[in-house]
Structure formats: structure tokens, C-alpha cells
Scaffold this motif. Structure first.
Motif, PDB file in Angstrom:
ATOM      1  N   ASN A 140       0.876  -1.172   0.000  1.00 28.55           N
ATOM      2  CA  ASN A 140       0.000   0.000   0.000  1.00 28.55           C
ATOM      3  C   ASN A 140       0.913   1.221   0.000  1.00 28.55           C
ATOM      4  O   ASN A 140       1.483   1.585   1.031  1.00 28.55           O
ATOM      5  CB  ASN A 140      -0.894  -0.007   1.243  1.00 28.55           C
ATOM      6  CG  ASN A 140      -1.924   1.109   1.219  1.00 28.55           C
ATOM      7  OD1 ASN A 140      -1.778   2.082   0.486  1.00 28.55           O
ATOM      8  ND2 ASN A 140      -2.961   0.969   2.029  1.00 28.55           N
TER       9      ASN A 140
ATOM     10  N   LYS B 243       0.411   4.438  -0.357  1.00 26.95           N
ATOM     11  CA  LYS B 243      -0.038   5.782  -0.018  1.00 26.95           C
ATOM     12  C   LYS B 243       1.026   6.451   0.851  1.00 26.95           C
ATOM     13  O   LYS B 243       1.568   5.827   1.773  1.00 26.95           O
ATOM     14  CB  LYS B 243      -1.370   5.733   0.736  1.00 26.95           C
ATOM     15  CG  LYS B 243      -2.566   5.410  -0.138  1.00 26.95           C
ATOM     16  CD  LYS B 243      -3.853   5.506   0.669  1.00 26.95           C
ATOM     17  CE  LYS B 243      -5.068   5.266  -0.217  1.00 26.95           C
ATOM     18  NZ  LYS B 243      -6.326   5.352   0.559  1.00 26.95           N
TER      19      LYS B 243
ATOM     20  N   LYS C 175       0.979   8.353   3.353  1.00 30.92           N
ATOM     21  CA  LYS C 175       0.764   8.361   4.804  1.00 30.92           C
ATOM     22  C   LYS C 175       1.167   7.052   5.470  1.00 30.92           C
ATOM     23  O   LYS C 175       1.306   7.000   6.700  1.00 30.92           O
ATOM     24  CB  LYS C 175      -0.692   8.695   5.127  1.00 30.92           C
ATOM     25  CG  LYS C 175      -1.706   7.663   4.674  1.00 30.92           C
ATOM     26  CD  LYS C 175      -3.120   8.092   5.074  1.00 30.92           C
ATOM     27  CE  LYS C 175      -4.173   7.082   4.644  1.00 30.92           C
ATOM     28  NZ  LYS C 175      -5.533   7.510   5.064  1.00 30.92           N
ATOM     29  N   TYR C 176       1.327   5.994   4.673  1.00 32.94           N
ATOM     30  CA  TYR C 176       1.710   4.708   5.242  1.00 32.94           C
ATOM     31  C   TYR C 176       3.207   4.419   5.105  1.00 32.94           C
ATOM     32  O   TYR C 176       3.670   3.344   5.465  1.00 32.94           O
ATOM     33  CB  TYR C 176       0.908   3.572   4.580  1.00 32.94           C
ATOM     34  CG  TYR C 176      -0.578   3.642   4.863  1.00 32.94           C
ATOM     35  CD1 TYR C 176      -1.055   3.762   6.167  1.00 32.94           C
ATOM     36  CD2 TYR C 176      -1.505   3.608   3.820  1.00 32.94           C
ATOM     37  CE1 TYR C 176      -2.409   3.831   6.435  1.00 32.94           C
ATOM     38  CE2 TYR C 176      -2.869   3.682   4.081  1.00 32.94           C
ATOM     39  CZ  TYR C 176      -3.307   3.798   5.389  1.00 32.94           C
ATOM     40  OH  TYR C 176      -4.652   3.872   5.646  1.00 32.94           O
TER      41      TYR C 176
END
Length: 235
Positions: A98, A100, A102-103
Motif C-alpha cells: 500500500n 499511499k 501516509k503509510y
């Protein structure tokens, strides 16, 4: 790849999306409630720590608009992402990351998407939910159509009573394969233009939709239809 083959593959993908609803951004509490209520997912994917996508397999393929409505209704009930509730929703594939922003971890790496559970089975409430969601969708569409019709009609600019007939609504392309919606629209227009109730009732009686000979069912249908239309016409 040939054009015909691409179209065939696209059609297969579309059918899959209308057979399975994906709910995004579920937490563990919502996921547990989903299963407790009889909506056990055929697969659950953990897209990040404590964040899940649930895939629900319906009893059969839904039409596009009904599929979206079913997804939106479930998303609202179980606090899923409403923007991801549609008849076609892509999910994250387990084994990939993942990515994204923010991760992103301090190491610069991203978390892997994990397959949390899978069965491939239809959820237990499948048949009951199909009936419920179909009725809710039809009721919503009837109300929308009645609202549109009410806003567009007035005794001054609406159709003359002499030209207002149930047959015109039943044969309109707008109400193709939706005779019940046509009946509602006719009644709203009739009320808005001052048609007396006896005449409205007689029109519905003379051209009753069902072949069921039950007089009580016919009377109940006509009463419900007229009551709905009267409420909209009086707003």
C-alpha cells in the motif's frame, strides 16, 4: 488482442463487480458487526494496520444502478468509505504494498497488503438483502420521480385533464419496464391538475397492473399508490 476479445474480458470484469460489493476502510469493530449481522464477506483484505476491505458476494448479478445503491447502503450502515461504494470498485491485491504516502515507514518502505480471510462463499443474508435493497431502491426511484414530476407541474402549466391519461404514462419511454412508477407519476400529475379522486381510482382500477384476481390486493395497491401520490402533490 482483438477488439472482440477485449470487449468480452471487459464484460466479464463488469459482471464480477456487479456480483460482489467491496466495502473499503472498515475497522475491526465494523468488520465484526458485518459478520454478526449475516454479511460475512467472501474475502477480507487488510490494506494497512487495522484497516480492511471486505468483499461481499451477492446471490446473483445486480444491475449497475442497483449494485451501486446496495454498496452505498451497506457503506452507510457499517461506516465504510462512501466514496468507494460503487458498482465498480478496484481492491488492493494481497502481496503487494500500500504505497499511499501516509503509510510510508521511517525506513522508507510501505506495508504489505495482507489476505486476512477468504471463503469465496455468498453471505448468509444474501437472498433477504437482495429483496430488501430492491424494494428500497424502487421506493427511492418512485419518490424521486414523483418529486421531479411535482416540481415540473402546476395547474397553470401542466397538461390539460382531457389529455392526462394513465396510458400516456405507461407507454412513455421514461417508464419503460417500470409500470408502478408510471402509476405514481400519473397520480401525482392528476392530483396536481385537480382531477377528482374517483376518476384517478377508476383509471387505476380499469387498467390494473397485476393479473392476480384478488380484489383485496388490487384495492390495497390502488390505495397505496394514491396515498403516496397525494402526499407528494400536497407538498
Amino acid at each position: 488482442m482483438s477488439s472482440a476479445r477485449r470487449k468480452k474480458q471487459t464484460w466479464r470484469v463488469a459482471v464480477i463487480y456487479r456480483w460482489i460489493t467491496a466495502l473499503d476502510d472498515l475497522n475491526e469493530t465494523s468488520l465484526a458487526k458485518l459478520s454478526a449481522d449475516g454479511f460475512t464477506p467472501c474475502a477480507v483484505v487488510e490494506t494497512s494496520a487495522g484497516n480492511f476491505q471486505a468483499w461481499l458476494k451477492h446471490p446473483r448479478v445486480f444491475p449497475k444502478l442497483l449494485s451501486t445503491f446496495a454498496a452505498q447502503t451497506l457503506a452507510a450502515r457499517y461506516d465504510a468509505d462512501p466514496s468507494a461504494a460503487d458498482w465498480r470498485r478496484f481492491g488492493r491485491l494481497p502481496g503487494f504494498t500500500n504505497s499511499k504516502p501516509k503509510y510510508r515507514k521511517p525506513s522508507g518502505l510501505f506495508p504489505f497488503v495482507r489476505l486476512h480471510s477468504h471463503s469465496g462463499q455468498q453471505y448468509p443474508m444474501g437472498e433477504a438483502y437482495q429483496q430488501e435493497i430492491t424494494q428500497l431502491y424502487e421506493a427511492r426511484e418512485q419518490e424521486r420521480e414523483a418529486r421531479r414530476l411535482q416540481s415540473s407541474l402546476s395547474p397553470q402549466r401542466g397538461p390539460r385533464l382531457s389529455n392526462l391519461s394513465l396510458e400516456r404514462f405507461r407507454t412513455s419511454t421514461k417508464y419503460q419496464d417500470r409500470p408502478a412508477a408510471a402509476d405514481i407519476a400519473f397520480c401525482v400529475a392528476a392530483y396536481a391538475n385537480g382531477m377528482i379522486e374517483e376518476r384517478i381510482e377508476r383509471a387505476l382500477e380499469d387498467d390494473y397492473l397485476s393479473r392476480d384476481p384478488s380484489a383485496s390486493k388490487r384495492a390495497a395497491y390502488i390505495r397505496r399508490t394514491m396515498e403516496k401520490a397525494r402526499r407528494w402533490a400536497e407538498r
